[in-house]
Design a protein around this motif. Structure first.
Motif, PDB file in Angstrom:
ATOM      1  N   ILE A   1       0.837  -1.200   0.000  1.00  0.00           N
ATOM      2  CA  ILE A   1       0.000   0.000   0.000  1.00  0.00           C
ATOM      3  C   ILE A   1       0.874   1.253   0.000  1.00  0.00           C
ATOM      4  O   ILE A   1       0.555   2.255  -0.658  1.00  0.00           O
ATOM      5  N   GLN A   2       2.011   1.205   0.710  1.00  0.00           N
ATOM      6  CA  GLN A   2       2.938   2.341   0.735  1.00  0.00           C
ATOM      7  C   GLN A   2       3.285   2.794  -0.678  1.00  0.00           C
ATOM      8  O   GLN A   2       3.348   3.997  -0.966  1.00  0.00           O
ATOM      9  N   LYS A   3       3.516   1.835  -1.556  1.00  0.00           N
ATOM     10  CA  LYS A   3       3.951   2.143  -2.919  1.00  0.00           C
ATOM     11  C   LYS A   3       2.894   2.911  -3.715  1.00  0.00           C
ATOM     12  O   LYS A   3       3.212   3.542  -4.732  1.00  0.00           O
ATOM     13  N   LEU A   4       1.652   2.871  -3.255  1.00  0.00           N
ATOM     14  CA  LEU A   4       0.565   3.517  -3.986  1.00  0.00           C
ATOM     15  C   LEU A   4       0.326   4.957  -3.541  1.00  0.00           C
ATOM     16  O   LEU A   4      -0.400   5.696  -4.208  1.00  0.00           O
ATOM     17  N   VAL A   5       0.933   5.349  -2.413  1.00  0.00           N
ATOM     18  CA  VAL A   5       0.682   6.687  -1.869  1.00  0.00           C
ATOM     19  C   VAL A   5       1.682   7.674  -2.462  1.00  0.00           C
ATOM     20  O   VAL A   5       2.889   7.523  -2.268  1.00  0.00           O
ATOM     21  N   PRO A   6       1.217   8.705  -3.173  1.00  0.00           N
ATOM     22  CA  PRO A   6       2.163   9.689  -3.732  1.00  0.00           C
ATOM     23  C   PRO A   6       2.796  10.518  -2.624  1.00  0.00           C
ATOM     24  O   PRO A   6       2.134  10.894  -1.656  1.00  0.00           O
ATOM     25  N   ARG A   7       4.076  10.786  -2.762  1.00  0.00           N
ATOM     26  CA  ARG A   7       4.777  11.598  -1.746  1.00  0.00           C
ATOM     27  C   ARG A   7       5.235  12.941  -2.303  1.00  0.00           C
ATOM     28  O   ARG A   7       5.641  13.811  -1.550  1.00  0.00           O
ATOM     29  N   ASP A   8       5.200  13.087  -3.605  1.00  0.00           N
ATOM     30  CA  ASP A   8       5.705  14.315  -4.222  1.00  0.00           C
ATOM     31  C   ASP A   8       4.558  15.273  -4.516  1.00  0.00           C
ATOM     32  O   ASP A   8       4.429  15.810  -5.617  1.00  0.00           O
ATOM     33  N   ILE A   9       3.703  15.489  -3.522  1.00  0.00           N
ATOM     34  CA  ILE A   9       2.576  16.389  -3.705  1.00  0.00           C
ATOM     35  C   ILE A   9       2.617  17.472  -2.638  1.00  0.00           C
ATOM     36  O   ILE A   9       3.457  17.449  -1.732  1.00  0.00           O
ATOM     37  N   GLU A  10       1.700  18.437  -2.728  1.00  0.00           N
ATOM     38  CA  GLU A  10       1.702  19.587  -1.826  1.00  0.00           C
ATOM     39  C   GLU A  10       1.560  19.147  -0.366  1.00  0.00           C
ATOM     40  O   GLU A  10       0.746  18.293  -0.031  1.00  0.00           O
ATOM     41  N   ARG A  11       2.376  19.776   0.497  1.00  0.00           N
ATOM     42  CA  ARG A  11       2.338  19.491   1.927  1.00  0.00           C
ATOM     43  C   ARG A  11       2.309  20.790   2.709  1.00  0.00           C
ATOM     44  O   ARG A  11       2.743  21.844   2.215  1.00  0.00           O
ATOM     45  N   ASP A  12       1.816  20.713   3.967  1.00  0.00           N
ATOM     46  CA  ASP A  12       1.839  21.902   4.813  1.00  0.00           C
ATOM     47  C   ASP A  12       3.149  21.967   5.585  1.00  0.00           C
ATOM     48  O   ASP A  12       4.052  21.132   5.391  1.00  0.00           O
ATOM     49  N   GLU A  13       3.273  22.956   6.462  1.00  0.00           N
ATOM     50  CA  GLU A  13       4.541  23.149   7.180  1.00  0.00           C
ATOM     51  C   GLU A  13       4.847  22.000   8.133  1.00  0.00           C
ATOM     52  O   GLU A  13       5.996  21.838   8.573  1.00  0.00           O
ATOM     53  N   LYS A  14       3.848  21.184   8.456  1.00  0.00           N
ATOM     54  CA  LYS A  14       4.072  20.017   9.321  1.00  0.00           C
ATOM     55  C   LYS A  14       4.386  18.754   8.518  1.00  0.00           C
ATOM     56  O   LYS A  14       4.526  17.673   9.090  1.00  0.00           O
ATOM     57  N   GLY A  15       4.500  18.906   7.215  1.00  0.00           N
ATOM     58  CA  GLY A  15       4.809  17.755   6.377  1.00  0.00           C
ATOM     59  C   GLY A  15       3.606  16.885   6.070  1.00  0.00           C
ATOM     60  O   GLY A  15       3.755  15.733   5.652  1.00  0.00           O
ATOM     61  N   ARG A  16       2.412  17.430   6.232  1.00  0.00           N
ATOM     62  CA  ARG A  16       1.204  16.647   6.006  1.00  0.00           C
ATOM     63  C   ARG A  16       0.642  16.897   4.610  1.00  0.00           C
ATOM     64  O   ARG A  16       0.753  17.992   4.061  1.00  0.00           O
TER      65      ARG A  16
END
Length: 513
Positions: free
Chosen positions: A254-269
């Motif tokens: 499931i980890q592999k399906l979650v995009p990480r290179d998208i907009e985040r807030d100052e807390k990294g969320r």
């Protein structure tokens, strides 16, 4: 006769819950099911239950996550695997379970399903809430949908006749949001789960799947995960805002399906589903705003329903169970509007509130409606007028609005000066001479009204159902002596109303006419 392609499709549907869901979604809805990583996750968890790898499952997801679509398809897919399967589908909402049951029945009746798994539905019981399948001429499989407070005695999930998956109990939002702030409401839901639901399993290994948004630290999720219902339970929470720590704890596939290179807030969320819920919209809700349905989302609501992490309110001054519930408003002596205005309109400041209350001939106080928002002075005036217009029409039972009482301070003073008398309702200034806690302690005895000795004798009544109830009760339960709660604007109008109306309780019945 099934073709090779039919057999391949049949196998995929039987082995993969997400494939089955997508396969029967488009013919029914006319467009494709939009898949996000969390759908893959939830569907995989359902597969694990069906395959016997997870005995009982609790899934917590944000509103609008597509949970009902995935749980609905458990029933037709279960009948595809075994037409003798039996299911109980339960929720606080009778209309929800009936719609879900009807959808599952329509899938089974569809030409696509019948082509792959010819299944006969009995004519003897074929309604929205209850329908059966026939095997070798005998009634065998059964789907029964009911509200949690409905009649489920004599119904069972699963069967003794077969091995493997033979059905399950599905709990879809077992607690009504406005009951989350009532200990009585929470205890009732938990008691039904303990005494009724858990005994409706044909076998001890018939699984229970509960899927809900968190509502309170003592909600059914906490109840089940605290070991109150026998069996092994696995809980999975999917928050609306996720970070790398959360992603790293997901199963590897499931980890592999979650995009990480998208907009985040100052807390990294980041948003768990950016195509549907943008990061900006979620952050606005987190600060306190309105959702797509126009309902107010407070910080507590966001933490619980969206982040699956309810906080203990711990106010202990006002308890949700102190409020009685009414279905119909009795004859009233008079009605009045109590107003609390914000000092500023920035996002972090308090709200402005209009609360309509009525004094009944039974001596009880009825909260009839609440309007809450963050408005500029001109908008405050317009909303005051609109609120009066909404309620100024009266009957001999409801009685006229006697006045609108407003704290004579800041925006309240402007409202008093600008409104004067509107629609026959005078705008009366109120001076709050003592501090808020002292004012509350003066009315607490009336609010509690000997509840401990006579739980049926509640002075202040709220409707059985209204869009503002959950936020009102949440604010009341958060109200504390240290004044560390986020907001108390609705509590202010509650205090004003009780102060005003208890002075009129020992009245003489008005003359007729």
């Amino acid at each position: 006769m099934l073709t090779v392609q039919d057999i391949a499709e049949q196998t995929l549907c039987e082995e993969d819950h997400l494939y089955f869901t997508r396969r029967f979604f488009k013919p029914r809805m006319g467009f494709k099911f939009m898949v996000n990583w969390h759908h893959v996750y939830v569907a995989w968890l359902i597969d694990e239950v069906i395959n016997g790898n997870i005995p009982n499952l609790v899934i917590n997801v944000p509103p609008g996550a597509g949970k009902t679509e995935l749980t609905t398809n458990i029933m037709p897919r279960g009948l595809a695997l075994n037409p003798r399967s039996r299911f109980l589908y339960l929720s606080y909402s009778k209309s929800l379970v009936e719609d879900v049951s009807a959808t599952a029945r329509n899938i089974v009746k569809s030409d696509d399903f019948q082509h792959l798994w010819p299944t006969t539905i009995s004519n003897s019981t074929d309604s929205k809430s209850s329908w059966k399948t026939k095997v070798d001429g005998y009634e065998a499989g059964h789907i029964y949908a009911a509200s949690l407070g409905g009649q489920i005695t004599g119904r069972r999930a699963g069967t003794l006749a077969d091995q493997g998956f033979t059905g399950c109990i599905i709990l879809d939002d077992p607690l009504k949001p406005e009951d989350a702030f009532s200990k009585v409401g929470r205890d009732n839901a938990n008691r039904v789960i303990l005494n009724t639901v858990s005994s409706r399993r044909a076998r001890s290994d018939t699984p229970i799947i509960m899927i809900m948004q968190r509502l309170h630290v003592e909600d059914p999720t906490h109840f089940l995960m605290s070991g109150n219902v026998s069996g092994e339970w696995q809980q999975v929470a999917i928050p609306a805002l996720i970070d790398d720590r959360y992603i790293d704890e997901l199963p590897e596939h499931i980890q592999k399906l979650v995009p990480r290179d998208i907009e985040r807030d100052e807390k990294g969320r980041q948003s768990y589903w950016p195509q549907k819920e943008t990061l900006k919209s979620l952050l606005q809700l987190e600060r306190g705003g309105t959702n797509k349905e126009g309902a107010t989302v407070s910080r507590y609501t966001f933490s619980s329903q969206y982040q699956q992490a309810p906080k203990k309110l711990g106010g202990d001054l006002i308890k949700g169970e102190w409020f009685g519930r009414y279905k119909d408003v009795p004859q009233l002596v008079f009605r009045a509007i109590y107003v609390d205005t914000a000092q500023k309109v920035k996002e972090e400041n308090d709200w402005s509130v209009f609360t309509l209350m009525g004094l009944g001939v039974d001596g009880k106080i009825y909260i009839l409606d609440i309007l809450r928002g963050k408005w500029t002075a001109p908008d405050l005036n317009r909303n005051a007028q609109a609120f009066i217009d909404k309620h100024k029409v009266y009957t001999p039972l409801s009685r006229p609005i006697r006045y609108m009482k407003v704290e004579d301070k800041a925006h309240g003073t402007q409202l008093i000066q600008n409104l004067g008398t509107y629609g026959g309702v005078p705008c009366i200034p109120v001076q709050r001479g003592t501090d808020k806690l002292s004012r509350f302690m003066d009315v607490q005895v009336h609010l509690e009204h000997d509840y401990a000795n006579n739980p049926d004798d509640r002075l202040v009544m709220i409707p059985m159902s209204a869009p503002w109830i959950a936020d009102f009760l949440e604010e009341c339960e958060a109200f504390n002596a240290k004044m560390t709660h986020d907001h108390d604007d609705q509590v202010d109008t509650l205090i004003d109303g009780i102060e005003d109306m208890v002075m009129t309780v020992n009245y003489q019945p008005p003359a007729t006419g």
